[in-house]
Design a protein around this motif. Structure first.
Motif, PDB file in Angstrom:
ATOM      1  N   THR A 227       0.843  -1.197   0.000  1.00 29.50           N
ATOM      2  CA  THR A 227       0.000   0.000   0.000  1.00 29.50           C
ATOM      3  C   THR A 227       0.878   1.246   0.000  1.00 29.50           C
ATOM      4  O   THR A 227       2.072   1.199   0.308  1.00 29.50           O
ATOM      5  N   VAL A 228       0.265   2.365  -0.323  1.00 26.87           N
ATOM      6  CA  VAL A 228       0.978   3.638  -0.262  1.00 26.87           C
ATOM      7  C   VAL A 228       1.508   3.882   1.145  1.00 26.87           C
ATOM      8  O   VAL A 228       2.672   4.293   1.338  1.00 26.87           O
ATOM      9  N   ALA A 229       0.685   3.619   2.162  1.00 27.73           N
ATOM     10  CA  ALA A 229       1.119   3.863   3.540  1.00 27.73           C
ATOM     11  C   ALA A 229       2.350   3.029   3.888  1.00 27.73           C
ATOM     12  O   ALA A 229       3.293   3.533   4.530  1.00 27.73           O
ATOM     13  N   GLU A 230       2.362   1.765   3.475  1.00 24.99           N
ATOM     14  CA  GLU A 230       3.504   0.899   3.782  1.00 24.99           C
ATOM     15  C   GLU A 230       4.772   1.378   3.069  1.00 24.99           C
ATOM     16  O   GLU A 230       5.870   1.354   3.637  1.00 24.99           O
ATOM     17  N   GLU A 231       4.622   1.835   1.833  1.00 27.43           N
ATOM     18  CA  GLU A 231       5.781   2.341   1.092  1.00 27.43           C
ATOM     19  C   GLU A 231       6.312   3.625   1.729  1.00 27.43           C
ATOM     20  O   GLU A 231       7.533   3.811   1.876  1.00 27.43           O
ATOM     21  N   LYS A 232       5.425   4.526   2.097  1.00 28.94           N
ATOM     22  CA  LYS A 232       5.860   5.791   2.698  1.00 28.94           C
ATOM     23  C   LYS A 232       6.620   5.545   3.999  1.00 28.94           C
ATOM     24  O   LYS A 232       7.620   6.215   4.289  1.00 28.94           O
ATOM     25  N   ALA A 233       6.170   4.576   4.760  1.00 29.49           N
ATOM     26  CA  ALA A 233       6.792   4.325   6.055  1.00 29.49           C
ATOM     27  C   ALA A 233       8.060   3.492   5.952  1.00 29.49           C
ATOM     28  O   ALA A 233       9.041   3.751   6.667  1.00 29.49           O
ATOM     29  N   ASN A 234       8.063   2.516   5.048  1.00 27.58           N
ATOM     30  CA  ASN A 234       9.080   1.472   5.139  1.00 27.58           C
ATOM     31  C   ASN A 234       9.932   1.260   3.894  1.00 27.58           C
ATOM     32  O   ASN A 234      10.866   0.447   3.940  1.00 27.58           O
TER      33      ASN A 234
END
Length: 294
Positions: A227-234
């Motif tokens: 997901t976008v959130a996972e990419e932004k964080a990790n």
């Protein structure tokens, strides 16, 4: 970001097909409101040592589409792949559909037309494709609205295709532990790649992102959805707020250490022709091997 509205309430059905020979993931994307579907980043099999082309991977996708009673409307190429050959014309011949790619294919055709010493009969205007997408262009799969985002950096013609809560990112991003694609091919640019990744990560956090490649870093199982959130964080290359300067420095140093993809020479010749194998003057399928040009 383009002006196209994102519809996170639309949840297309996505079937993935992994090709172990090239670590490529292809997709059949179905409109939840009809039997219409699209194919994204198909693979044609090649045995380089034997000079033999086969279609097992494409046949598996075709069998799925036929078994599910789907109607193929689009065959999407996220970019001119350098690591596998497209099966787009083979699939189109059997199931129909229109072949689409980014309009900057013309830049790629011009650059590699010279490298492969293509004659004037090789058209460099993208006419081998049925549709050339510009940034923000929209199209439909059944009742499902889709749009394309221009994401240069890996290649000039890279595009991310968004439909509902799903985005197909090509080589712009890898899984969070895989980072990002190289930016040292002709026409590539690490700064542009960073900017493109930031455009993708400006999509809603819950947006599903589907990768074109995965290599199982550290020996983990092959994966292709995040997901976008996972990419932004990790994401190990751009996550956690890494700056453009940091990314460009890392990407440039890293790319200088990479070997050329194993299938780059056949892939580029075929894929800049929308998946058609070039022919010699006698009409026989024939690939070239330019020496010391890449």
């Amino acid at each position: 970001m383009s002006d196209n509205p994102v519809n996170m309430a639309l949840h297309p059905q996505v079937e993935a097909f992994f090709d172990a020979a090239t670590n490529t993931i292809s997709y059949v994307v179905k409109d939840p409101g009809s039997n219409a579907c699209a194919v994204v980043d198909s693979v044609m099999d090649i045995d380089m040592a034997a000079g033999r082309i086969t279609y097992d991977h494409a046949d598996a996708m075709i069998a799925h589409i036929e078994h599910e009673g789907l109607s193929l409307e689009w065959i999407i190429e996220t970019h001119v792949h350098a690591d596998h050959l497209s099966a787009a014309p083979y699939i189109q011949e059997r199931l129909g559909g229109k072949i689409g790619i980014g309009e900057k294919i013309m830049v790629v055709q011009d650059v590699f037309g010279k490298i492969f010493n293509e004659g004037s009969e090789f058209q460099r205007d993208g006419s081998q494709f049925d549709r050339l997408f510009k940034d923000g262009d929209s199209y439909t799969v059944g009742s499902m609205q889709c749009f394309a985002i221009h994401t240069p950096g890996h290649t000039p013609a890279c595009m991310v295709h968004v439909t509902g809560d799903a985005a197909f990112v090509g080589d712009t991003l890898f899984m969070p532990d895989g980072g990002s694609a190289r930016a040292d091919f002709p026409g590539g640019d690490a700064g542009e790649l960073y900017d493109s990744i930031r455009r993708v990560l400006s999509l809603p956090d819950a947006m599903r992102l589907f990768m074109c490649h995965d290599y199982g870093p550290g020996g983990r199982d092959i994966a292709w959805e995040t997901t976008v959130a996972e990419e932004k964080a990790n994401n190990i290359h751009v996550g956690g707020g890494k700056s453009r300067e940091e990314f460009v420095r890392f990407r440039t140093e890293r790319d200088a250490q990479l070997n050329m993809p194993r299938l780059i020479l056949p892939s580029l010749q075929v894929n800049m022709r929308a998946g058609e194998v070039p022919h010699d003057r006698d009409g026989n399928p024939m690939l070239k091997l330019p020496v010391n040009r890449l």
